[in-house]
Design a protein around this motif. Structure first.
Motif, short mmCIF file in Angstrom:
data_model
loop_
_atom_site.label_atom_id
_atom_site.label_comp_id
_atom_site.label_asym_id
_atom_site.label_seq_id
_atom_site.Cartn_x
_atom_site.Cartn_y
_atom_site.Cartn_z
N PRO A 117 0.82 -1.22 0.00
CA PRO A 117 0.00 0.00 0.00
C PRO A 117 0.85 1.27 0.00
O PRO A 117 0.51 2.24 -0.69
N ALA A 118 1.95 1.27 0.75
CA ALA A 118 2.83 2.44 0.76
C ALA A 118 3.45 2.66 -0.62
O ALA A 118 3.58 3.81 -1.07
N THR A 119 3.82 1.57 -1.28
CA THR A 119 4.38 1.69 -2.62
C THR A 119 3.34 2.23 -3.60
O THR A 119 3.65 3.08 -4.45
N ALA A 120 2.11 1.74 -3.48
CA ALA A 120 1.04 2.25 -4.34
C ALA A 120 0.85 3.75 -4.14
O ALA A 120 0.64 4.50 -5.10
N TRP A 121 0.91 4.21 -2.90
CA TRP A 121 0.86 5.65 -2.62
C TRP A 121 2.06 6.35 -3.24
O TRP A 121 1.92 7.40 -3.86
N GLY A 176 8.07 7.87 -10.26
CA GLY A 176 8.18 6.73 -11.14
C GLY A 176 8.77 5.56 -10.36
O GLY A 176 9.35 5.75 -9.28
N PRO A 177 8.65 4.33 -10.87
CA PRO A 177 9.12 3.16 -10.12
C PRO A 177 10.62 3.18 -9.82
O PRO A 177 11.03 2.83 -8.72
N LEU A 192 11.68 -4.93 -8.04
CA LEU A 192 10.84 -5.85 -8.81
C LEU A 192 9.37 -5.72 -8.42
O LEU A 192 8.47 -5.75 -9.29
N THR A 193 9.08 -5.59 -7.12
CA THR A 193 7.68 -5.45 -6.71
C THR A 193 7.12 -4.09 -7.11
O THR A 193 5.93 -3.98 -7.46
N THR A 194 7.94 -3.05 -7.07
CA THR A 194 7.46 -1.73 -7.50
C THR A 194 7.14 -1.74 -8.99
O THR A 194 6.10 -1.19 -9.42
N LEU A 195 7.99 -2.36 -9.79
CA LEU A 195 7.70 -2.48 -11.21
C LEU A 195 6.42 -3.30 -11.43
O LEU A 195 5.61 -2.98 -12.31
N ALA A 196 6.23 -4.34 -10.63
CA ALA A 196 5.03 -5.16 -10.77
C ALA A 196 3.77 -4.35 -10.42
O ALA A 196 2.73 -4.51 -11.08
N LEU A 197 3.86 -3.50 -9.42
CA LEU A 197 2.69 -2.74 -8.98
C LEU A 197 2.30 -1.63 -9.95
O LEU A 197 1.26 -1.00 -9.76
N THR A 198 3.12 -1.38 -10.95
CA THR A 198 2.70 -0.43 -11.98
C THR A 198 1.64 -1.04 -12.90
O THR A 198 0.92 -0.31 -13.59
N THR A 199 1.52 -2.38 -12.89
CA THR A 199 0.52 -3.05 -13.72
C THR A 199 -0.39 -3.97 -12.91
O THR A 199 -1.43 -4.39 -13.41
N SER A 200 -0.03 -4.30 -11.66
CA SER A 200 -0.81 -5.22 -10.85
C SER A 200 -1.38 -4.50 -9.63
O SER A 200 -0.85 -3.49 -9.18
N HIS A 204 -0.02 11.67 -0.12
CA HIS A 204 0.06 10.21 -0.17
C HIS A 204 1.42 9.75 -0.67
O HIS A 204 2.01 8.80 -0.13
N GLY A 205 1.91 10.38 -1.72
CA GLY A 205 3.18 9.97 -2.29
C GLY A 205 4.32 10.10 -1.31
O GLY A 205 5.16 9.21 -1.19
N LEU A 206 4.37 11.23 -0.59
CA LEU A 206 5.43 11.44 0.38
C LEU A 206 5.28 10.50 1.57
O LEU A 206 6.28 9.96 2.07
N ALA A 207 4.05 10.28 2.03
CA ALA A 207 3.84 9.35 3.15
C ALA A 207 4.26 7.95 2.76
O ALA A 207 4.88 7.23 3.56
#
Length: 312
Positions: free
Chosen positions: A50-54, A60-61, A110-118, A236-239
């Motif tokens: 969730p933090a990465t999604a924020w 960018g990833p 790798l998980t950050t790159l994945a969360l750009t599409t998942s 959200h992005g900074l948090a």
């Protein structure tokens, strides 16, 4: 969101190596404390997606991961300097490099790159398999041979998590699955080696030196990422960035490695069976995702599996 350890069975770690003459209650207290620390690490890790999604709302990833590692390295370096901690011995640097490659760089990227599409729920499908992967790699690394009941409970728990998270994501595969499976392997390797080092170095020093080791790469990555990827700062992005750096990367790994050193990698890794379910809860609370009514039943089944592995 990032178990290999010289730890084998709890009897050899929490009892034999921690026992002290005249203090018969010490082993049990240490095992309980180690379980609590590892559980705190799991809670911290469950907030990573969730933090990465924020964070991806603002960065960018590539820049997110690089800036995250730099902030975490600054925090870790400050603690190391304040404690006047000497440099690790030469024999530890290879292990620290594995930790750095696995949990500081590989898994976050790798998980950050994945969360750009998942979605976070889909990413939890693979992360739910991390405990079993970690236990298997730890056994190969250390020569440990957990009991059949341990493996049966571990496989059952992984199956429950996998089935539940697949149901949550509709059973569909995303383009990010390759990233997620790669993240699974490198994170398990980093956990195992970090747990082994945490037997001879304090856990916070293990992750601290691994972060400092990545600082030059993080600085270079930040400079390039912030130039070539758009940045739109939001609350959200900074948090998300702050939590990913301070909570997941430093604090979470510190308590995780310390707990794993006390109770062993196989058992500590099974506590992570609860991580995907916790991540889904945070996803509902923080990201507004829908949670299936099946969650309580899956949570109970996972907790039963965790209890069995802790006593196997």
């Amino acid at each position: 969101m990032t178990a290999k350890n010289s730890a084998t069975l709890r009897a050899s770690i929490a009892v034999d190596q921690s026992a002290r003459p005249g203090r018969p209650g010490r082993p049990a207290r240490r095992a309980t404390g180690g379980t609590a620390l590892a559980a705190l690490g799991v809670i911290a890790f469950s907030l990573t997606f969730p933090a990465t999604a924020w964070g991806l709302e603002s960065f960018g990833p590539w820049s997110f991961v690089a800036v995250r590692s730099v902030l975490a390295a600054v925090i870790a370096g400050g603690f190391l300097l304040a404690g006047r901690v000497p440099l690790p011995g030469r024999e530890h640097w290879a292990g620290l490099a594995v930790v750095a490659a696995g949990v500081v760089i590989g898994f976050p990227l790798l998980t950050t790159l994945a969360l750009t599409t998942s979605t976070t729920s889909h990413a939890a499908v693979v992360v739910g398999l991390l405990p079993l992967t970690t236990a298997a790699l730890s056994a190969l690394r250390t020569g440990a041979r957990p009991s059949r009941r341990f493996w049966a409970a571990a496989v059952a728990g992984a199956a429950v998590v996998l089935g539940f998270t697949l149901a949550q994501s509709g059973g569909a595969l995303s383009a990010g699955d390759g990233y997620l499976f790669g993240a699974l392997l490198v994170c398990a390797a980093g956990y195992t080696e970090g747990g082994r080092l945490a037997r001879v170095l304090p856990g916070w020093q293990v992750i601290g030196w691994a972060l400092v080791l990545c600082l030059p790469l993080g600085l270079a990555g930040s400079a390039l990422g912030l130039v070539y990827e758009p940045v739109h700062l939001t609350g959200h992005g900074l948090a998300g960035l702050v939590w990913a750096a301070a909570g997941s990367t430093f604090l979470g790994l510190y308590v995780w490695y310390r707990g794993m050193a006390e109770i062993g990698a196989p058992r500590a890794s099974q506590l992570q069976l609860a991580q995907p379910l916790l991540t889904l809860v945070w996803s509902v609370a923080l990201l507004g995702e829908h949670l299936s009514p099946a969650a309580p039943a899956a949570a109970c089944a996972v907790l039963v599996c965790i209890a069995v592995t802790q006593r196997a």
